[in-house]
Design a protein around this motif. Structure first.
Motif, PDB file in Angstrom:
ATOM      1  N   TYR A  40      -6.192 -12.027   9.119  1.00 14.29           N
ATOM      2  CA  TYR A  40      -6.161 -11.148   7.953  1.00 14.29           C
ATOM      3  C   TYR A  40      -6.964  -9.900   8.304  1.00 14.29           C
ATOM      4  CZ  TYR A  40      -4.423 -15.303   5.688  1.00 14.29           C
ATOM      5  OH  TYR A  40      -3.666 -16.399   5.369  1.00 14.29           O
ATOM      6  N   ALA A  89       4.710  -6.083   5.974  1.00 12.11           N
ATOM      7  CA  ALA A  89       3.848  -5.019   5.435  1.00 12.11           C
ATOM      8  C   ALA A  89       3.038  -4.349   6.550  1.00 12.11           C
ATOM      9  CB  ALA A  89       2.920  -5.577   4.362  1.00 12.11           C
ATOM     10  N   THR A 106      -8.365  -6.211   7.341  1.00 11.27           N
ATOM     11  CA  THR A 106      -8.662  -5.241   6.289  1.00 11.27           C
ATOM     12  C   THR A 106      -8.591  -3.859   6.930  1.00 11.27           C
ATOM     13  OG1 THR A 106     -10.104  -6.820   5.183  1.00 11.27           O
ATOM     14  CG2 THR A 106     -10.316  -4.499   4.540  1.00 11.27           C
ATOM     15  N   VAL A 161      -8.645   4.054   1.163  1.00  9.38           N
ATOM     16  CA  VAL A 161      -8.015   3.006   0.355  1.00  9.38           C
ATOM     17  C   VAL A 161      -7.830   1.763   1.231  1.00  9.38           C
ATOM     18  CG1 VAL A 161      -5.997   2.355  -1.009  1.00  9.38           C
ATOM     19  CG2 VAL A 161      -6.845   4.714  -1.072  1.00  9.38           C
ATOM     20  N   SER A 162      -8.390   0.645   0.769  1.00  9.30           N
ATOM     21  CA  SER A 162      -8.405  -0.587   1.542  1.00  9.30           C
ATOM     22  C   SER A 162      -7.285  -1.532   1.122  1.00  9.30           C
ATOM     23  CB  SER A 162      -9.759  -1.270   1.326  1.00  9.30           C
ATOM     24  OG  SER A 162      -9.799  -2.506   1.963  1.00  9.30           O
ATOM     25  N   ASP A 163      -6.726  -2.244   2.114  1.00  8.50           N
ATOM     26  CA  ASP A 163      -5.740  -3.278   1.839  1.00  8.50           C
ATOM     27  C   ASP A 163      -5.818  -4.310   2.961  1.00  8.50           C
ATOM     28  OD1 ASP A 163      -3.733  -4.671   0.563  1.00  8.50           O
ATOM     29  OD2 ASP A 163      -2.302  -3.021   0.574  1.00  8.50           O
ATOM     30  N   VAL A 164      -5.324  -5.509   2.690  1.00  5.27           N
ATOM     31  CA  VAL A 164      -5.353  -6.590   3.671  1.00  5.27           C
ATOM     32  C   VAL A 164      -3.933  -6.850   4.170  1.00  5.27           C
ATOM     33  CG1 VAL A 164      -5.899  -9.020   4.069  1.00  5.27           C
ATOM     34  CG2 VAL A 164      -7.382  -7.634   2.600  1.00  5.27           C
ATOM     35  N   PHE A 165      -3.805  -6.951   5.493  1.00  6.20           N
ATOM     36  CA  PHE A 165      -2.527  -7.184   6.140  1.00  6.20           C
ATOM     37  C   PHE A 165      -2.645  -8.436   7.002  1.00  6.20           C
ATOM     38  CE2 PHE A 165      -2.874  -2.725   5.238  1.00  6.20           C
ATOM     39  CZ  PHE A 165      -1.629  -2.401   4.728  1.00  6.20           C
ATOM     40  N   MET A 206       0.847  -1.169   0.000  1.00  2.00           N
ATOM     41  CA  MET A 206       0.000   0.000   0.000  1.00  2.00           C
ATOM     42  C   MET A 206       0.894   1.234   0.000  1.00  2.00           C
ATOM     43  SD  MET A 206      -2.656   1.322   2.958  1.00  2.00           S
ATOM     44  CE  MET A 206      -4.139   0.603   2.324  1.00  2.00           C
TER      45      MET A 206
END
Length: 91
Positions: free
Chosen positions: A23, A52, A25, A31-35, A1
């Protein structure tokens, strides 16, 4: 990201837990992302972060120094089956 220079808002919008991996979100400025993080039980409950996720947390700590604690509590509450009201405001 790719992280913006200015952070307006950060939310944890979902947690999925399977195979000892959580996981997360996370939405930063819309702005979305998965970590990924790795909860471990024992005498003391701990969470290891993916690279990350750790980079994200380090970037966000100047805005909210307790962000790691908020994520820790949310993940463990989720794993223990406690109710979580999403989205969780992190910043």
């Amino acid at each position: 990201m790719m992280l913006p220079a200015i952070i307006d808002s950060v939310y944890l919008t979902d947690i999925q837990y399977k195979n000892d991996e959580a996981y997360l979100t996370i939405v930063v400025n819309g702005v979305s992302d998965v970590f990924v993080c790795y909860p471990k039980t024992g005498d003391i409950s701990v969470i290891s972060h993916s690279e990350a996720l750790w980079e994200l947390l380090v970037h966000l700590m100047p805005y909210e120094n307790s962000i790691n604690k908020k994520i820790f509590e949310s993940v463990w509450n989720f794993i223990k089956g406690k109710s979580i009201n999403f989205p969780v405001k992190l910043i």
